[in-house]
Design a protein around this motif. Sequence first.
Motif, short mmCIF file in Angstrom:
data_model
loop_
_atom_site.label_atom_id
_atom_site.label_comp_id
_atom_site.label_asym_id
_atom_site.label_seq_id
_atom_site.Cartn_x
_atom_site.Cartn_y
_atom_site.Cartn_z
N UNK A 51 0.83 -1.19 0.00
CA UNK A 51 0.00 0.00 0.00
C UNK A 51 0.87 1.24 0.00
N UNK A 52 0.30 2.33 -0.49
CA UNK A 52 1.06 3.58 -0.58
C UNK A 52 1.54 4.05 0.78
N UNK A 59 8.39 -9.23 10.41
CA UNK A 59 9.73 -8.81 9.97
C UNK A 59 9.73 -8.24 8.55
N UNK A 60 8.59 -8.24 7.91
CA UNK A 60 8.48 -7.82 6.51
C UNK A 60 7.81 -6.44 6.41
N UNK A 61 8.44 -5.57 5.63
CA UNK A 61 7.88 -4.25 5.39
C UNK A 61 7.85 -3.98 3.90
N UNK A 62 6.70 -3.57 3.40
CA UNK A 62 6.56 -3.27 1.98
C UNK A 62 6.25 -1.80 1.80
N UNK A 63 6.80 -1.21 0.76
CA UNK A 63 6.58 0.20 0.47
C UNK A 63 6.24 0.37 -1.01
N UNK A 64 5.42 1.37 -1.27
CA UNK A 64 5.04 1.70 -2.65
C UNK A 64 5.24 3.19 -2.85
N UNK A 65 5.89 3.55 -3.94
CA UNK A 65 6.01 4.95 -4.35
C UNK A 65 5.42 5.05 -5.74
N UNK A 66 4.17 5.54 -5.80
CA UNK A 66 3.48 5.60 -7.10
C UNK A 66 4.14 6.60 -8.04
N UNK A 67 4.65 7.68 -7.50
CA UNK A 67 5.27 8.72 -8.36
C UNK A 67 6.48 8.16 -9.07
#
Lengths: 111, 115
Positions: A51-52, A59-67
């Motif tokens: 998700x944005x 222990x898991x981290x996800x990142x989204x950069x739409x730009x």
Amino acid sequence: RKEVEQDPGPFNVPEGATVAFNCTYSNSASQSFFWYRQDCRKEPKLLMSVYSSGNEDGRFTAQLNRASQYISLLIRDSKLSDSATYLCVVNMWNGYSTLTFGKGTMLLVSP
Amino acid sequence: EAGVVQSPRYKIIEKKQPVAFWCNPISGHNTLYWYRQNLGQGPELLIRYENEEAVDDSQLPKDRFSAERLKGVDSTLKIQPAELGDSAVYLCASSPGTGVPDTQYFGPGTRLTVL
């Protein structure tokens, strides 16, 4: 340019290390994003959605950069059992889902 | 709950022979997908079914590949005749098809080797 590009692997890390995977996608109309995990000679399984706002699952981290059309996955305190291929997946929604998979990045965690 | 079932798990054939793969999706899942995964690559969609209707078969090589999903449950994917380049893992996946993006659940795949 491939629709979904991932870091070429493999990543070899010791237990306890922090490792980050990067992914870029070409279609700016892509609407949802995922990380799948695939063990050797097994089927892909959903690890987590992305998700944005960024999201964390243990222990898991996800990142989204739409730009920047960029997705990342961070694994902290790597375990031997984290050894697998991590697939970046992008979803287009046109009344139905079309998933596009990256090639995957292999992670090897050693004792 | 049973997952997606596929058979056979492995198949070795000679080129020019026909081959068929079978998939039984998770009970109640309306949407069924067939993917092909080549070595070192991610899965690539071949065909997608909504119930018994093929709604996206744009990536299916129609000269040699065919698929069906009779009664909107089980599905078969056929290759005739097989070529060396068809060696890959053929994955079936299903999803509830609730009208919003939802998780796809994959079967174990059929590993095809064409000699």
